[in-house]
Motif scaffolding. Structure first.
Motif, mmCIF file in Angstrom:
data_model
loop_
_atom_site.group_PDB
_atom_site.id
_atom_site.type_symbol
_atom_site.label_atom_id
_atom_site.label_comp_id
_atom_site.label_asym_id
_atom_site.label_seq_id
_atom_site.Cartn_x
_atom_site.Cartn_y
_atom_site.Cartn_z
ATOM 1 N N VAL A 38 -33.235 58.405 9.880
ATOM 2 C CA VAL A 38 -32.081 58.908 9.133
ATOM 3 C C VAL A 38 -32.432 60.275 8.560
ATOM 4 O O VAL A 38 -33.547 60.494 8.079
ATOM 5 C CB VAL A 38 -31.705 57.935 7.977
ATOM 6 N N TYR A 39 -31.471 61.187 8.615
ATOM 7 C CA TYR A 39 -31.634 62.522 8.030
ATOM 8 C C TYR A 39 -30.765 62.622 6.788
ATOM 9 O O TYR A 39 -29.619 62.174 6.775
ATOM 10 C CB TYR A 39 -31.203 63.608 9.017
ATOM 11 N N HIS A 40 -31.312 63.232 5.734
ATOM 12 C CA HIS A 40 -30.558 63.494 4.510
ATOM 13 C C HIS A 40 -30.619 64.985 4.217
ATOM 14 O O HIS A 40 -31.700 65.566 4.203
ATOM 15 C CB HIS A 40 -31.151 62.733 3.317
ATOM 16 N N ARG A 41 -29.459 65.556 3.975
ATOM 17 C CA ARG A 41 -29.390 66.980 3.626
ATOM 18 C C ARG A 41 -29.517 67.102 2.109
ATOM 19 O O ARG A 41 -28.677 66.598 1.365
ATOM 20 C CB ARG A 41 -28.059 67.564 4.094
ATOM 21 N N ASN A 42 -30.584 67.744 1.656
ATOM 22 C CA ASN A 42 -30.790 67.980 0.225
ATOM 23 C C ASN A 42 -30.212 69.336 -0.133
ATOM 24 O O ASN A 42 -30.577 70.346 0.459
ATOM 25 C CB ASN A 42 -32.287 67.960 -0.126
ATOM 26 N N GLU A 43 -29.336 69.349 -1.107
ATOM 27 C CA GLU A 43 -28.687 70.602 -1.488
ATOM 28 C C GLU A 43 -28.928 70.954 -2.945
ATOM 29 O O GLU A 43 -28.251 71.791 -3.494
ATOM 30 C CB GLU A 43 -27.192 70.524 -1.189
ATOM 31 N N GLY A 44 -29.883 70.309 -3.570
ATOM 32 C CA GLY A 44 -30.196 70.610 -4.962
ATOM 33 C C GLY A 44 -31.003 71.890 -5.093
ATOM 34 O O GLY A 44 -31.563 72.391 -4.121
ATOM 35 N N PRO A 45 -31.076 72.448 -6.305
ATOM 36 C CA PRO A 45 -31.821 73.698 -6.489
ATOM 37 C C PRO A 45 -33.333 73.530 -6.308
ATOM 38 O O PRO A 45 -34.014 74.466 -5.953
ATOM 39 C CB PRO A 45 -31.482 74.101 -7.928
ATOM 40 N N GLU A 46 -33.843 72.327 -6.521
ATOM 41 C CA GLU A 46 -35.279 72.110 -6.414
ATOM 42 C C GLU A 46 -35.716 71.764 -4.996
ATOM 43 O O GLU A 46 -36.771 72.171 -4.548
ATOM 44 C CB GLU A 46 -35.708 70.980 -7.355
ATOM 45 N N HIS A 47 -34.934 70.977 -4.279
ATOM 46 C CA HIS A 47 -35.330 70.479 -2.967
ATOM 47 C C HIS A 47 -34.254 70.773 -1.935
ATOM 48 O O HIS A 47 -33.424 69.936 -1.633
ATOM 49 C CB HIS A 47 -35.584 68.962 -3.012
ATOM 50 N N GLU A 48 -34.269 71.984 -1.402
ATOM 51 C CA GLU A 48 -33.324 72.298 -0.326
ATOM 52 C C GLU A 48 -33.953 71.927 0.999
ATOM 53 O O GLU A 48 -35.164 71.928 1.153
ATOM 54 C CB GLU A 48 -32.982 73.783 -0.338
ATOM 55 N N GLY A 49 -33.136 71.616 1.971
ATOM 56 C CA GLY A 49 -33.638 71.315 3.297
ATOM 57 C C GLY A 49 -33.205 69.949 3.774
ATOM 58 O O GLY A 49 -32.316 69.313 3.206
ATOM 59 N N ILE A 50 -33.865 69.495 4.821
ATOM 60 C CA ILE A 50 -33.544 68.217 5.449
ATOM 61 C C ILE A 50 -34.687 67.250 5.184
ATOM 62 O O ILE A 50 -35.842 67.550 5.468
ATOM 63 C CB ILE A 50 -33.366 68.386 6.982
ATOM 64 N N GLU A 51 -34.340 66.104 4.644
ATOM 65 C CA GLU A 51 -35.322 65.051 4.426
ATOM 66 C C GLU A 51 -35.157 64.033 5.556
ATOM 67 O O GLU A 51 -34.049 63.615 5.861
ATOM 68 C CB GLU A 51 -35.077 64.395 3.074
ATOM 69 N N THR A 52 -36.268 63.661 6.184
ATOM 70 C CA THR A 52 -36.243 62.717 7.295
ATOM 71 C C THR A 52 -36.860 61.406 6.836
ATOM 72 O O THR A 52 -37.930 61.399 6.233
ATOM 73 C CB THR A 52 -37.025 63.279 8.493
ATOM 74 N N ARG A 53 -36.178 60.301 7.108
ATOM 75 C CA ARG A 53 -36.680 58.972 6.729
ATOM 76 C C ARG A 53 -36.872 58.127 7.987
ATOM 77 O O ARG A 53 -35.928 57.913 8.735
ATOM 78 C CB ARG A 53 -35.712 58.284 5.789
ATOM 79 N N LEU A 54 -38.113 57.678 8.165
ATOM 80 C CA LEU A 54 -38.441 56.780 9.267
ATOM 81 C C LEU A 54 -38.620 55.384 8.709
ATOM 82 O O LEU A 54 -39.371 55.189 7.757
ATOM 83 C CB LEU A 54 -39.766 57.186 9.925
ATOM 84 N N THR A 55 -37.946 54.413 9.279
ATOM 85 C CA THR A 55 -38.141 53.023 8.901
ATOM 86 C C THR A 55 -38.983 52.368 9.985
ATOM 87 O O THR A 55 -38.610 52.382 11.155
ATOM 88 C CB THR A 55 -36.800 52.295 8.755
ATOM 89 N N ILE A 56 -40.131 51.831 9.566
ATOM 90 C CA ILE A 56 -41.063 51.203 10.498
ATOM 91 C C ILE A 56 -41.109 49.716 10.189
ATOM 92 O O ILE A 56 -41.369 49.310 9.058
ATOM 93 C CB ILE A 56 -42.459 51.843 10.387
ATOM 94 N N ALA A 63 -40.249 45.884 6.544
ATOM 95 C CA ALA A 63 -39.917 47.287 6.819
ATOM 96 C C ALA A 63 -40.611 48.196 5.812
ATOM 97 O O ALA A 63 -40.647 47.916 4.620
ATOM 98 C CB ALA A 63 -38.413 47.488 6.761
ATOM 99 N N THR A 64 -41.155 49.290 6.331
ATOM 100 C CA THR A 64 -41.774 50.331 5.511
ATOM 101 C C THR A 64 -41.038 51.626 5.798
ATOM 102 O O THR A 64 -40.805 51.963 6.962
ATOM 103 C CB THR A 64 -43.266 50.492 5.864
ATOM 104 N N GLU A 65 -40.705 52.348 4.736
ATOM 105 C CA GLU A 65 -39.977 53.602 4.923
ATOM 106 C C GLU A 65 -40.889 54.782 4.637
ATOM 107 O O GLU A 65 -41.536 54.837 3.592
ATOM 108 C CB GLU A 65 -38.746 53.653 4.018
ATOM 109 N N LEU A 66 -40.946 55.717 5.586
ATOM 110 C CA LEU A 66 -41.678 56.971 5.414
ATOM 111 C C LEU A 66 -40.666 58.064 5.111
ATOM 112 O O LEU A 66 -39.732 58.277 5.881
ATOM 113 C CB LEU A 66 -42.422 57.348 6.693
ATOM 114 N N VAL A 67 -40.852 58.750 3.998
ATOM 115 C CA VAL A 67 -39.986 59.867 3.636
ATOM 116 C C VAL A 67 -40.755 61.145 3.932
ATOM 117 O O VAL A 67 -41.827 61.375 3.376
ATOM 118 C CB VAL A 67 -39.570 59.798 2.149
ATOM 119 N N LEU A 68 -40.206 61.969 4.815
ATOM 120 C CA LEU A 68 -40.888 63.174 5.270
ATOM 121 C C LEU A 68 -40.137 64.412 4.803
ATOM 122 O O LEU A 68 -38.922 64.517 4.983
ATOM 123 C CB LEU A 68 -40.977 63.181 6.793
#
Length: 141
Positions: A38-56, A63-68
């Motif tokens: 899953v991709y999350h678009r971060n639009e806050g002033p501190e964390h701009e960019g795309i956050e990628t979450r892998l569920t393993i 299930a373990t979730e990796l937040v990249l």
């Protein structure tokens, strides 16, 4: 003037790139199979960019979730391209974007930079093609 290149990656390519990079740098990986991306678009002033979450998911169903962060995924995708001999310019800006739900690496090159200075070392004005050849190739001429 600028040039823009876009490389669009499938989910399988993103997973492969991230896992390969994590193995290469010897980061700990949970045991199991990637079941969700899953991709999350971060639009806050501190964390701009795309956050990628892998569920393993492991063999027991846990299930373990990796937040990249986007920096890690960008580095993984650049390494993925290099491993497949896809040429990427070194002096360029590389950013992740979501386009129609697909992760896209946008590469921007700025052509307004000053040109590099080329210095010639004492070449004679009337020199022909023989002076441009390596010393070994000049011997036979």
């Amino acid at each position: 003037m600028k040039e823009l290149r876009c490389l669009v990656f499938t989910e399988q390519e993103v997973v492969r790139a991230v896992l390969d990079r994590r193995r290469r740098v010897k980061d700990v990986l949970p045991v199991g199979t990637v079941s969700k991306l899953v991709y999350h678009r971060n639009e806050g002033p501190e964390h701009e960019g795309i956050e990628t979450r892998l569920t393993i998911t492991d063999d027991n169903g846990a299930a373990t979730e990796l937040v990249l962060a986007d920096t890690e995924v960008t580095a993984a995708l650049v390494g993925y391209c290099m491993g497949r001999r896809i040429p990427l310019p070194v002096a360029s800006d590389k950013m992740l974007h979501l386009i129609n739900g697909a992760l896209t690496l946008m590469i921007t090159m700025n052509f307004n930079k000053a040109p590099r200075l080329v210095v010639t070392t004492g070449a004679a004005e009337g020199a022909g093609a023989a002076d441009r050849l390596s010393p070994k190739r000049r011997i036979g001429r």
